[in-house]
Design a protein around this motif. Structure first.
Motif, PDB file in Angstrom:
ATOM      1  N   ARG A  36       0.801  -1.228   0.000  1.00  0.00           N
ATOM      2  CA  ARG A  36       0.000   0.000   0.000  1.00  0.00           C
ATOM      3  C   ARG A  36       0.832   1.274   0.000  1.00  0.00           C
ATOM      4  N   CYS A  37       2.049   1.182  -0.463  1.00  0.00           N
ATOM      5  CA  CYS A  37       2.826   2.410  -0.623  1.00  0.00           C
ATOM      6  C   CYS A  37       2.446   3.064  -1.946  1.00  0.00           C
ATOM      7  N   GLU A  38       2.691   4.347  -2.072  1.00  0.00           N
ATOM      8  CA  GLU A  38       2.338   5.065  -3.298  1.00  0.00           C
ATOM      9  C   GLU A  38       3.241   4.623  -4.439  1.00  0.00           C
ATOM     10  N   ILE A  39       2.644   4.425  -5.612  1.00  0.00           N
ATOM     11  CA  ILE A  39       3.422   4.069  -6.795  1.00  0.00           C
ATOM     12  C   ILE A  39       3.087   5.042  -7.920  1.00  0.00           C
ATOM     13  N   ASN A  40       4.098   5.436  -8.630  1.00  0.00           N
ATOM     14  CA  ASN A  40       3.959   6.250  -9.831  1.00  0.00           C
ATOM     15  C   ASN A  40       5.225   6.047 -10.660  1.00  0.00           C
ATOM     16  N   LYS A  41       5.291   6.693 -11.796  1.00  0.00           N
ATOM     17  CA  LYS A  41       6.423   6.470 -12.696  1.00  0.00           C
ATOM     18  C   LYS A  41       7.710   7.114 -12.202  1.00  0.00           C
ATOM     19  N   SER A  42       7.618   7.977 -11.194  1.00  0.00           N
ATOM     20  CA  SER A  42       8.827   8.617 -10.686  1.00  0.00           C
ATOM     21  C   SER A  42       9.488   7.823  -9.563  1.00  0.00           C
ATOM     22  N   ASN A  43       8.691   7.121  -8.744  1.00  0.00           N
ATOM     23  CA  ASN A  43       9.299   6.381  -7.629  1.00  0.00           C
ATOM     24  C   ASN A  43       9.365   4.877  -7.872  1.00  0.00           C
ATOM     25  N   CYS A  44       8.907   4.402  -9.016  1.00  0.00           N
ATOM     26  CA  CYS A  44       9.031   2.988  -9.368  1.00  0.00           C
ATOM     27  C   CYS A  44      10.032   2.843 -10.505  1.00  0.00           C
ATOM     28  N   SER A  45      10.940   1.917 -10.367  1.00  0.00           N
ATOM     29  CA  SER A  45      11.998   1.728 -11.362  1.00  0.00           C
ATOM     30  C   SER A  45      11.969   0.310 -11.899  1.00  0.00           C
ATOM     31  N   ARG A  46      12.585   0.120 -13.060  1.00  0.00           N
ATOM     32  CA  ARG A  46      12.697  -1.216 -13.637  1.00  0.00           C
ATOM     33  C   ARG A  46      13.767  -2.011 -12.894  1.00  0.00           C
ATOM     34  N   ASN A  47      13.518  -3.304 -12.765  1.00  0.00           N
ATOM     35  CA  ASN A  47      14.477  -4.208 -12.130  1.00  0.00           C
ATOM     36  C   ASN A  47      15.093  -5.070 -13.224  1.00  0.00           C
ATOM     37  N   LEU A  48      16.258  -4.658 -13.714  1.00  0.00           N
ATOM     38  CA  LEU A  48      16.898  -5.360 -14.819  1.00  0.00           C
ATOM     39  C   LEU A  48      17.404  -6.733 -14.397  1.00  0.00           C
ATOM     40  N   ALA A  49      17.822  -6.872 -13.131  1.00  0.00           N
ATOM     41  CA  ALA A  49      18.300  -8.173 -12.665  1.00  0.00           C
ATOM     42  C   ALA A  49      17.181  -9.210 -12.697  1.00  0.00           C
ATOM     43  N   VAL A  50      15.984  -8.816 -12.298  1.00  0.00           N
ATOM     44  CA  VAL A  50      14.841  -9.732 -12.340  1.00  0.00           C
ATOM     45  C   VAL A  50      14.499 -10.088 -13.782  1.00  0.00           C
ATOM     46  N   GLU A  51      14.538  -9.112 -14.683  1.00  0.00           N
ATOM     47  CA  GLU A  51      14.236  -9.383 -16.088  1.00  0.00           C
ATOM     48  C   GLU A  51      15.229 -10.387 -16.679  1.00  0.00           C
ATOM     49  N   LYS A  52      16.495 -10.263 -16.343  1.00  0.00           N
ATOM     50  CA  LYS A  52      17.492 -11.206 -16.855  1.00  0.00           C
ATOM     51  C   LYS A  52      17.322 -12.583 -16.225  1.00  0.00           C
ATOM     52  N   ALA A  53      16.986 -12.614 -14.920  1.00  0.00           N
ATOM     53  CA  ALA A  53      16.772 -13.900 -14.262  1.00  0.00           C
ATOM     54  C   ALA A  53      15.564 -14.626 -14.853  1.00  0.00           C
ATOM     55  N   ILE A  54      14.503 -13.900 -15.158  1.00  0.00           N
ATOM     56  CA  ILE A  54      13.321 -14.517 -15.756  1.00  0.00           C
ATOM     57  C   ILE A  54      13.646 -15.084 -17.134  1.00  0.00           C
ATOM     58  N   SER A  55      14.501 -14.380 -17.878  1.00  0.00           N
ATOM     59  CA  SER A  55      14.845 -14.864 -19.222  1.00  0.00           C
ATOM     60  C   SER A  55      15.620 -16.176 -19.191  1.00  0.00           C
ATOM     61  N   GLU A  56      16.216 -16.541 -18.044  1.00  0.00           N
ATOM     62  CA  GLU A  56      16.961 -17.790 -17.930  1.00  0.00           C
ATOM     63  C   GLU A  56      16.115 -18.936 -17.392  1.00  0.00           C
ATOM     64  N   LEU A  57      14.881 -18.674 -17.007  1.00  0.00           N
ATOM     65  CA  LEU A  57      14.012 -19.723 -16.486  1.00  0.00           C
ATOM     66  C   LEU A  57      13.349 -20.485 -17.636  1.00  0.00           C
ATOM     67  N   PRO A  58      12.985 -21.735 -17.414  1.00  0.00           N
ATOM     68  CA  PRO A  58      12.381 -22.530 -18.499  1.00  0.00           C
ATOM     69  C   PRO A  58      10.930 -22.149 -18.730  1.00  0.00           C
ATOM     70  N   ILE A  59      10.469 -22.410 -19.949  1.00  0.00           N
ATOM     71  CA  ILE A  59       9.072 -22.202 -20.323  1.00  0.00           C
ATOM     72  C   ILE A  59       8.699 -23.269 -21.332  1.00  0.00           C
ATOM     73  N   VAL A  60       7.461 -23.685 -21.314  1.00  0.00           N
ATOM     74  CA  VAL A  60       6.985 -24.738 -22.208  1.00  0.00           C
ATOM     75  C   VAL A  60       6.434 -24.100 -23.479  1.00  0.00           C
ATOM     76  N   CYS A  61       6.880 -24.594 -24.612  1.00  0.00           N
ATOM     77  CA  CYS A  61       6.372 -24.106 -25.898  1.00  0.00           C
ATOM     78  C   CYS A  61       4.887 -24.457 -26.006  1.00  0.00           C
ATOM     79  N   GLU A  62       4.071 -23.492 -26.370  1.00  0.00           N
ATOM     80  CA  GLU A  62       2.629 -23.723 -26.444  1.00  0.00           C
ATOM     81  C   GLU A  62       2.231 -24.583 -27.626  1.00  0.00           C
ATOM     82  N   TYR A  63       3.171 -24.837 -28.541  1.00  0.00           N
ATOM     83  CA  TYR A  63       2.850 -25.636 -29.730  1.00  0.00           C
ATOM     84  C   TYR A  63       3.345 -27.081 -29.592  1.00  0.00           C
ATOM     85  N   CYS A  64       4.637 -27.263 -29.308  1.00  0.00           N
ATOM     86  CA  CYS A  64       5.198 -28.621 -29.237  1.00  0.00           C
ATOM     87  C   CYS A  64       5.323 -29.141 -27.811  1.00  0.00           C
TER      88      CYS A  64
END
Length: 394
Positions: free
Chosen positions: A143-171
């Protein structure tokens, strides 16, 4: 006096031996059926049955139990390296997921001042909801205030997510997230595709590995030109419409009376009992007249914050007084500093007169997600092109 003889007759001796054997068998069977589980293996001799010439001794309950029972099988352990790796991936997925949609997203990941993660789509949706309700936008966790000035992107999380496995929706095979897009677009044999003769009317759709077998039986290559004439006319009409729009834009840009304005829509609220959000630009001068642009959400339908599909429409308003009609063509484009990413230019025409100084509201050709992104911004920047057309040159 006659002494008693101690010699037994053969018949009596045989009968006694049979009774001793029967007693021994019953004693052993009683021990086997009454052994209690959980007794220590190092017990002292439990039963000693002595009857005549036959003695039966049970010395070890463990040996007795193992007579008719096979050894216990070892249970499979769940602590294999593969299971540990899978559990680690599952735990990381729960930690790195968006706190709103609870999904691992390939979109940019934002965090509040306390570190709670939100994907870009949910972050924009929260900010848009706060602006529509005229309330302070807060993090759903802390419940803290959020807006585009006090919230920042987390690049470490984005890179960590890109290394996690995902199942192809086709095969249904597993890949790393940074590989899945290339796999699904180029290498997956189960990815959906269309027939090579789609341009001449074949409507077949299916998995890529079935394309070759379909081409072997597709009858469109053997059709004559007369049979394909209707399909070719429809394709040609679509191309002609796109070409006409492009030619119209080029012709308009070649006229003398043309104006280009980079504008900013700022949010305002009405004075109604239930205040409604709308946007408006400052007055600007173009083609020797004063104008402004207004915009509204969902055509002013009530409670737009309760719907997921949101639209943005705008109108052009003439602020100057005129004595004669003005034939105007106009359209909106993404400006050099605008937030509009993909907008298809649609050319509108309107005749401004002393009694008609406002156009009707015209919808922008943007997606609901793009609309939320615009609403979450403090202002909306765009470029407006206006062309005054003379009647004798139209």
């Amino acid at each position: 006096m006659v002494e008693s003889s101690s010699v037994l007759t053969p018949a009596f001796s045989t009968n006694l031996v049979e009774q001793n054997q029967e007693l021994t068998f019953n004693t052993q069977q009683s021990v086997e059926t009454n052994v209690l589980p959980g007794i220590n293996d190092d017990m002292t001799p439990l039963i000693s049955a002595n009857t005549g010439n036959s003695i039966t001794t049970v010395t070890n309950l463990t040996d007795l139990n193992n007579v008719n029972e096979p050894p216990l099988k070892k249970t499979k352990s769940n602590n294999s390296p593969e299971n540990k790796q899978r559990l680690l991936e599952d735990r990381l997925g729960g930690i790195l997921s968006c706190c709103i949609c609870l999904d691992l997203s390939n979109l940019p990941m934002y965090q509040c001042i306390n570190g709670h993660l939100m994907c870009g789509h949910c972050f924009s949706h929260l900010l848009a909801d706060g602006k529509l309700k005229d309330e302070l936008t807060t993090c759903p966790n802390c419940r803290c205030e959020i807006n585009k000035s006090n919230c920042s992107r987390n690049l470490a999380v984005e890179k960590a997510i890109s290394e996690l496995p995902i199942v192809c929706e086709y095969c249904l095979n597993t890949f790393l997230r940074y590989e899945i897009k290339v796999h699904q677009n180029q290498f997956c044999t189960d990815r959906p595709t269309v027939c090579d003769y789609n341009l001449i009317g074949c409507s077949w759709q299916g998995a890529y590995h079935n394309l070759e077998s379909h081409l072997g039986v597709c009858h469109y290559p053997s059709k004559t030109g007369m049979q394909l004439l209707d399909t070719l006319k429809e394709k040609k009409q679509i191309i002609d419409d796109e070409k006409k729009c492009l030619e119209t834009v080029v012709d308009l840009l070649s006229l003398n009376q043309i104006g280009v304005s980079d504008l900013i829509l700022k949010p305002f609220r009405t004075d109604d009992f239930v205040a409604k959000l709308y946007f408006e630009t400052s007055r600007f001068t173009c083609l020797s007249f004063q104008w402004c642009v207004r915009a509204r959400i969902n055509d002013n339908t009530p409670h737009p914050q309760l719907t997921m599909n949101r639209t943005l429409s705008y109108q052009l308003v003439l602020k100057s007084k005129i004595t004669q009609t003005i034939d105007l063509k106009f359209f909106i484009l993404r400006g050099p500093h605008g937030d509009l990413q993909a907008i298809k230019p649609v050319i509108y025409s309107f005749e401004f007169s002393p009694n008609h100084t406002e156009t009707e509201y015209l919808k922008l050709s943007i997606s609901p997600a793009e609309c939320n992104k615009l609403l979450s911004s403090t202002s909306i920047s765009f470029r407006l092109l206006m062309v005054q057309v003379e009647r004798n040159k139209e």
